[in-house]
Motif scaffolding. Structure first.
Motif, PDB file in Angstrom:
ATOM      1  N   GLN A  77      56.541 -12.906  21.969  1.00  0.00           N
ATOM      2  CA  GLN A  77      55.319 -13.656  21.691  1.00  0.00           C
ATOM      3  C   GLN A  77      55.606 -15.145  21.817  1.00  0.00           C
ATOM      4  OE1 GLN A  77      52.441 -12.003  18.636  1.00  0.00           O
ATOM      5  NE2 GLN A  77      54.380 -11.373  17.720  1.00  0.00           N
ATOM      6  N   ARG A  78      54.567 -15.912  22.045  1.00  0.00           N
ATOM      7  CA  ARG A  78      54.729 -17.367  22.126  1.00  0.00           C
ATOM      8  C   ARG A  78      53.500 -18.043  21.522  1.00  0.00           C
ATOM      9  NH1 ARG A  78      53.347 -19.774  27.436  1.00  0.00           N
ATOM     10  NH2 ARG A  78      55.448 -20.645  27.518  1.00  0.00           N
ATOM     11  N   HIS A  79      53.678 -19.260  21.073  1.00  0.00           N
ATOM     12  CA  HIS A  79      52.559 -20.049  20.553  1.00  0.00           C
ATOM     13  C   HIS A  79      52.759 -21.489  20.980  1.00  0.00           C
ATOM     14  CE1 HIS A  79      55.059 -21.530  17.069  1.00  0.00           C
ATOM     15  NE2 HIS A  79      55.680 -20.405  17.330  1.00  0.00           N
ATOM     16  N   ILE A  80      51.658 -22.220  21.081  1.00  0.00           N
ATOM     17  CA  ILE A  80      51.674 -23.585  21.595  1.00  0.00           C
ATOM     18  C   ILE A  80      51.294 -24.532  20.469  1.00  0.00           C
ATOM     19  CG2 ILE A  80      50.620 -25.194  23.229  1.00  0.00           C
ATOM     20  CD1 ILE A  80      50.491 -21.517  23.988  1.00  0.00           C
ATOM     21  N   ARG A  81      52.037 -25.620  20.359  1.00  0.00           N
ATOM     22  CA  ARG A  81      51.751 -26.617  19.332  1.00  0.00           C
ATOM     23  C   ARG A  81      51.582 -27.991  19.974  1.00  0.00           C
ATOM     24  NH1 ARG A  81      55.540 -27.430  14.085  1.00  0.00           N
ATOM     25  NH2 ARG A  81      55.089 -25.197  13.955  1.00  0.00           N
ATOM     26  N   VAL A  82      50.517 -28.688  19.562  1.00  0.00           N
ATOM     27  CA  VAL A  82      50.267 -30.066  20.005  1.00  0.00           C
ATOM     28  C   VAL A  82      50.181 -30.931  18.751  1.00  0.00           C
ATOM     29  CG1 VAL A  82      48.767 -31.608  21.302  1.00  0.00           C
ATOM     30  CG2 VAL A  82      48.950 -29.200  21.980  1.00  0.00           C
ATOM     31  N   THR A  83      51.044 -31.925  18.647  1.00  0.00           N
ATOM     32  CA  THR A  83      51.097 -32.793  17.469  1.00  0.00           C
ATOM     33  C   THR A  83      50.576 -34.183  17.814  1.00  0.00           C
ATOM     34  OG1 THR A  83      53.032 -31.579  16.671  1.00  0.00           O
ATOM     35  CG2 THR A  83      52.609 -33.713  15.674  1.00  0.00           C
ATOM     36  N   GLY A  84      49.806 -34.754  16.889  1.00  0.00           N
ATOM     37  CA  GLY A  84      49.243 -36.079  17.126  1.00  0.00           C
ATOM     38  C   GLY A  84      48.075 -36.062  18.081  1.00  0.00           C
ATOM     39  N   ALA A  85      47.338 -34.948  18.106  1.00  0.00           N
ATOM     40  CA  ALA A  85      46.222 -34.813  19.043  1.00  0.00           C
ATOM     41  C   ALA A  85      45.030 -35.667  18.614  1.00  0.00           C
ATOM     42  CB  ALA A  85      45.805 -33.347  19.142  1.00  0.00           C
ATOM     43  N   GLY A  86      44.195 -35.983  19.595  1.00  0.00           N
ATOM     44  CA  GLY A  86      42.986 -36.753  19.332  1.00  0.00           C
ATOM     45  C   GLY A  86      41.898 -36.381  20.326  1.00  0.00           C
ATOM     46  N   GLU A  87      40.986 -37.289  20.550  1.00  0.00           N
ATOM     47  CA  GLU A  87      39.850 -37.001  21.424  1.00  0.00           C
ATOM     48  C   GLU A  87      40.258 -36.783  22.878  1.00  0.00           C
ATOM     49  OE1 GLU A  87      36.068 -37.081  19.874  1.00  0.00           O
ATOM     50  OE2 GLU A  87      37.848 -36.017  19.217  1.00  0.00           O
ATOM     51  N   GLU A  88      41.491 -37.208  23.219  1.00  0.00           N
ATOM     52  CA  GLU A  88      41.942 -36.971  24.592  1.00  0.00           C
ATOM     53  C   GLU A  88      42.139 -35.490  24.886  1.00  0.00           C
ATOM     54  OE1 GLU A  88      45.070 -36.215  22.125  1.00  0.00           O
ATOM     55  OE2 GLU A  88      44.186 -38.213  22.240  1.00  0.00           O
ATOM     56  N   SER A  89      42.140 -34.663  23.835  1.00  0.00           N
ATOM     57  CA  SER A  89      42.375 -33.230  23.997  1.00  0.00           C
ATOM     58  C   SER A  89      41.096 -32.415  24.126  1.00  0.00           C
ATOM     59  CB  SER A  89      43.192 -32.706  22.809  1.00  0.00           C
ATOM     60  OG  SER A  89      44.410 -33.403  22.660  1.00  0.00           O
ATOM     61  N   VAL A  90      39.940 -33.060  24.088  1.00  0.00           N
ATOM     62  CA  VAL A  90      38.665 -32.328  24.110  1.00  0.00           C
ATOM     63  C   VAL A  90      38.522 -31.500  25.388  1.00  0.00           C
ATOM     64  CG1 VAL A  90      36.158 -32.556  24.203  1.00  0.00           C
ATOM     65  CG2 VAL A  90      37.463 -33.924  22.582  1.00  0.00           C
ATOM     66  N   GLU A  91      38.777 -32.100  26.536  1.00  0.00           N
ATOM     67  CA  GLU A  91      38.614 -31.368  27.800  1.00  0.00           C
ATOM     68  C   GLU A  91      39.578 -30.188  27.883  1.00  0.00           C
ATOM     69  OE1 GLU A  91      38.596 -32.085  32.665  1.00  0.00           O
ATOM     70  OE2 GLU A  91      39.043 -33.749  31.304  1.00  0.00           O
ATOM     71  N   ALA A  92      40.821 -30.398  27.451  1.00  0.00           N
ATOM     72  CA  ALA A  92      41.812 -29.319  27.482  1.00  0.00           C
ATOM     73  C   ALA A  92      41.395 -28.165  26.588  1.00  0.00           C
ATOM     74  CB  ALA A  92      43.181 -29.855  27.062  1.00  0.00           C
ATOM     75  N   CYS A  93      40.863 -28.488  25.397  1.00  0.00           N
ATOM     76  CA  CYS A  93      40.427 -27.435  24.474  1.00  0.00           C
ATOM     77  C   CYS A  93      39.177 -26.731  25.001  1.00  0.00           C
ATOM     78  CB  CYS A  93      40.178 -28.025  23.085  1.00  0.00           C
ATOM     79  SG  CYS A  93      41.672 -28.570  22.249  1.00  0.00           S
ATOM     80  N   THR A  94      38.309 -27.457  25.649  1.00  0.00           N
ATOM     81  CA  THR A  94      37.114 -26.854  26.248  1.00  0.00           C
ATOM     82  C   THR A  94      37.516 -25.827  27.303  1.00  0.00           C
ATOM     83  OG1 THR A  94      35.839 -28.885  25.870  1.00  0.00           O
ATOM     84  CG2 THR A  94      34.979 -27.320  27.492  1.00  0.00           C
TER      85      THR A  94
END
Length: 338
Positions: A77-94
């Motif tokens: 199994q694997r999981h992804i972690r992003v630390t210090g995220a902000g509004e720049e991550s909106v498109e990626a999360c979409t």
């Protein structure tokens, strides 16, 4: 979907495949990190963790969905972690939430993101996302956190032991967990063989460093005294204090100064504002407000936050990073004073 801490904990412990994105936002970054670590524990020791930088998501927003759909090299199994995220991550999360398949859960730790942001609105509105806000706990909440974490390790707190641990860790959930984990090992405690945690045990191996000792180091940092700070850091090192609560307390003091500085710059009376400050901190706060400018305070907060994240990352230089960040803050103050 919006989730409270209990709902988030249940979802993480069961590692529901329906949840693609865990958005952990708010000022209590340590609490958010502890929940991210809890997900890693729930997935098992063989699970692979992939760390992505927010800047990468800004330049390559499709990378997040690709990683979430990718298979581990070793079939684990694997999981992804992003630390210090902000509004720049909106498109990626979409793109992640719109992808036909994911499979690997994503945790975004976003300490500066507010509840009204586009990122939180996206996660709250989507059935395959959970958004939970983390606030720095007050004294009563910190005691309850310590009691709950102790129970998970098979420890029954007695008397004021929960309050002592919470105070020594400056309310930092991650430090509380590490301290109680150490004590549980010492007492050979586990949920199936509970042990009592009393004052004698804390006196023997527990954290016993109070706020006063750490405050002297923080005062030296914001007052522009690198030499004095070096002496205080050496004392704290001998005492074995964790650097995480020290960095967190420094950030809180800097943020409080930034708020006061902003009000003064907007025309508020400095003497009237100082009446809101704890009386023992009024003198040094008054000096700091004469030293620090708003841009420099923002720079210092960002530097200390980055040091905290780096100190908690795997395979790091630990206390060296924390000490360097605090000394950098002291030198910034000294330069402004001169």
């Amino acid at each position: 979907m919006k989730a409270n801490l209990n709902q988030l904990s249940r979802a993480i412990d069961t590692v529901s495949g329906d949840v693609r994105l865990y958005l952990l936002h708010g000022p209590d970054e340590a609490g958010a990190r502890e929940m991210a670590t809890r997900l890693a524990r729930a997935m098992g020791p063989e699970a692979e963790r992939v760390d992505l930088e927010p800047t990468l998501l800004k330049s390559s927003p499709g990378r997040l969905a690709d990683e979430a759909a990718s298979l581990s090299l070793f079939g684990t199994q694997r999981h992804i972690r992003v630390t210090g995220a902000g509004e720049e991550s909106v498109e990626a999360c979409t793109m992640l939430l719109a992808a036909p398949r994911a499979g690997n859960p994503v945790v975004l730790i976003a300490p500066t993101v507010k509840g009204t942001s586009a990122l939180v609105k996206l996660a709250t509105a989507h059935p395959n996302a959970l958004a939970c806000v983390f606030y720095v706990p007050d004294a009563g909440e910190a005691d309850k956190i310590a009691t709950g974490v102790a129970r998970e390790f098979g420890l029954r707190t007695t008397g004021a032991t929960a309050a002592r641990i919470a105070a020594a860790a400056a309310g930092d959930r991650a430090v509380v967990t590490r301290e109680l984990e150490k004590i549980a090992l010492f007492l050979d405690a586990a949920p199936e063989r509970p042990r009592e945690l009393d004052d004698a045990t804390l006196d023997a191996i527990g954290a016993d460093l109070g706020d006063a000792e750490m405050s002297r180091a923080i005062d030296a940092a914001i007052d522009g005294g690198p030499d004095r700070l070096g002496e205080e850091l050496a004392k704290l090192g001998v005492a074995g204090v964790s650097h995480i609560p020290l960095l967190r307390q420094l950030v809180r003091r800097l943020m409080a100064l930034a708020e006061l500085r902003g009000e003064i710059d907007s025309g508020a009376n400095a003497n009237a504002l100082l009446e809101r400050v704890f009386f023992r901190e009024r003198a040094i706060t008054a000096r700091a407000l004469r030293i620090w400018s708003a841009p420099r305070l923002n720079d210092a907060i960002d530097r200390v936050r980055r040091a905290e994240r780096a100190t908690m990352a795997p395979a790091n230089a630990g206390g060296v990073l924390a000490d360097a960040a605090m000394l950098a803050v002291a030198r910034m103050a000294a330069r402004q004073r001169d």
